[in-house]
Design an enzyme around this catalytic site. Sequence first.
Site, mmCIF file in Angstrom:
data_model
loop_
_atom_site.group_PDB
_atom_site.id
_atom_site.type_symbol
_atom_site.label_atom_id
_atom_site.label_comp_id
_atom_site.label_asym_id
_atom_site.label_seq_id
_atom_site.Cartn_x
_atom_site.Cartn_y
_atom_site.Cartn_z
ATOM 1 N N LYS A 1 0.630 -1.128 0.076
ATOM 2 C CA LYS A 1 -0.073 0.040 0.040
ATOM 3 C C LYS A 1 0.884 1.253 0.095
ATOM 4 O O LYS A 1 0.358 2.289 -0.460
ATOM 5 C CB LYS A 1 -1.001 -0.342 1.286
ATOM 6 C CG LYS A 1 -2.042 -1.108 0.944
ATOM 7 C CD LYS A 1 -3.024 -1.081 2.191
ATOM 8 C CE LYS A 1 -4.230 -2.054 1.627
ATOM 9 N NZ LYS A 1 -3.743 -3.703 1.825
HETATM 10 C C1 LIG Z 1 -4.425 -4.474 1.014
HETATM 11 C C2 LIG Z 1 -3.884 -5.573 0.909
HETATM 12 C C3 LIG Z 1 -4.234 -6.710 -0.029
HETATM 13 C C4 LIG Z 1 -5.155 -6.899 -0.938
HETATM 14 O O1 LIG Z 1 -5.204 -5.609 -1.774
HETATM 15 P P1 LIG Z 1 -6.656 -5.229 -2.924
HETATM 16 O O2 LIG Z 1 -6.281 -4.012 -3.396
HETATM 17 O O3 LIG Z 1 -7.671 -4.776 -1.549
HETATM 18 O O4 LIG Z 1 -6.977 -6.212 -3.447
HETATM 19 C C5 LIG Z 1 -3.148 -8.060 -0.416
HETATM 20 N N1 LIG Z 1 -2.003 -8.095 0.726
HETATM 21 C C6 LIG Z 1 -1.745 -7.028 1.636
HETATM 22 C C7 LIG Z 1 -0.650 -7.345 2.282
HETATM 23 C C8 LIG Z 1 -2.646 -5.915 1.552
HETATM 24 O O5 LIG Z 1 -2.529 -4.973 2.632
#
Ligand SMILES: *Cc1c(COP(=O)(O)O)cnc(C)c1O
Length: 463
Positions: A110
Amino acid sequence: MRYISTRGGIDPLGFQDAVMMGLARDGGLLLPEQLPRVDGAVLARWQALSYQQLAHEIFSLFIDDIPGPDLEDLIECSYASFSHPQVTPVRKQGDIHILELFHGPTLAFKDVALQLLGNLFAYVLARTGGFMNILGATSGDTGSAAIAGVRGKNNINIFILHPQGRTSPIQALQMTTVLDANVFNIAVRGTFDDAQSLVKALFNDLSFRDAYRLGAVNSINWARVLAQVVYYVYACLRLRRQGSASIDFSVPTGNFGDIFAGFVARNLLPPGCIHTLILATNANDLLTRFVTRGDYSRGEVIATSSPSMDIQIASNFERYLYYLRDQDGARVRQDIEGFAATGRLDLSACTERVAADFRSRSVSEEETIATISDFYHQHNYLLDPHTAVGVRAAQDFRDPGRPVVCLATAHPAKFGEAVARAIGSEPPLPPTLADLANKESRCMVVDADIAAIRECIIKNALR
Ligand SMILES: *Cc1c(COP(=O)(O)O)cnc(C)c1O
C-alpha cells in the site's frame, strides 16, 4: 484526460479534482474517460527506463493538469522513501517470479500508492491554499501506510481509528510511534467494524464533512490505482528483456484494487503482453465465486492469516463492472442498488467475458501455511501469508510456456505469527520493525461512541 463516474452522474473532471473528490459525488467510482493503450514502439522506448522514469511516462497518459517537472518531483519524492533502488524488484525463485512490493516505509504494497497520494494531496492543497482532515479506519496495513504518506505535511491532519488491542502489536506500533504533530491515532474500544461504522457515520454527516473538509484514503481513490499500474508494466519490461513477450500475473486480492490496476495495465500494453490475471482469494471467496460462476453475493467474513483480504464487499469491483456493462452507468447503478438491497448480484450471463480477463481460485488456510513452508524449504525464501495465497493459485494455473509473476504484497515479518506456524519460528525483524518497541508512542483511547469521536476530531482538526 478527463474522469467520469461509473454511475454516469457527474460532469467530467480533471485529474487533480478527481484525486480530491475520491468517491464520485453520485456515489460511483471515478475512471478515466478512455483507457489509453501504447504500441510496441513505445514499449521499446520504455525498456531502458528506471521505475521513476517509467512512472512519469505512464502517469503522463492519465494526467494533463500537472506540469511535467512538478510531476517528476512528486514521483521522485514518493519513491525516495523506498529502500530498494529498483523500488519494486522482481526476484526469480524456481519457476516463479516474485514482484516484491514491500520495500516502502511500512513494508506493505500500500506504500506504493499512499506515498504518492500523500504528496499529491499536499501538492494540490499548496496550490489552492486549502486544507484537509483525513479520516479513516484500519484493521492494520492501510492505516500505517496512510500515516506514513502524510506525516509532517502542511495543510493536512490525519485521524486514523483502529480497534484497540485487535491489530497485531507491530501494526499498532507502526501507527502510534509516528509523533508528527499532524498525526492523530485513535484506539477505539471496540471492533474494526465499530471503527469503520463510526467513520462512515461521520462522512455521512454532510455538514461536518464539509466544515472539516474530511478526506478519505481508502482504496477507492483513482490515484491509488494509477500508482499500482506502474509495477505491472515494470515487471513486464524486465521479463521482456529476458525474452518473455507474454506473461501472467497472480494477485492476492481483497478489495479488487490491486488486480484492477492489473486490468488497466493489461489494456495499456499491446495485446498479449499480459496474458492472464490470476485472481487469488483466501477463504473469503466472493471474487472467486464471481469469476468462476458469475455469483457476486456477500457471505460472512472469515478471519484468516491474510487479514488484509478478509472482506465480503470488494470496494473497487464497481470499476470492473463498469466495463462488463459496456460503460453503461445507469446499468451499473441498478446493479449496485440491487446488491445493496439483496446482497446478491447475478452475473452468470457474463462468465465467458470474465474468463477472458481472469482466472481465479480460493486458497484455504491449510494451503496458505503449507505454501509458506514448502516455498521456504525449496527456495529458502519466505512468503508472507497474503503472498502465499497468490503463489498457491499461480501453481495451479501456471502455463509452462509463460512466466508467472506473483505479487508479494507484504514483508513476511509483518505477519510473523503465521510464518511461525509454517516454519516453526518467527522471521527476524528488519531494523525498521525491530526498533518500534523502544520508541515513544502516542495514541488517544476513545469509546466507540460517535459523539466522543466527533469531539476528539473537532479538538484537533484543521479549520
Ligand atoms: C490490502 C492488501 C491486499 C489486498 O489488496 P486489494 O487491493 O484490496 O485487493 C493484499 N495483501 C496485503 C498485504 C494488503 O495489505
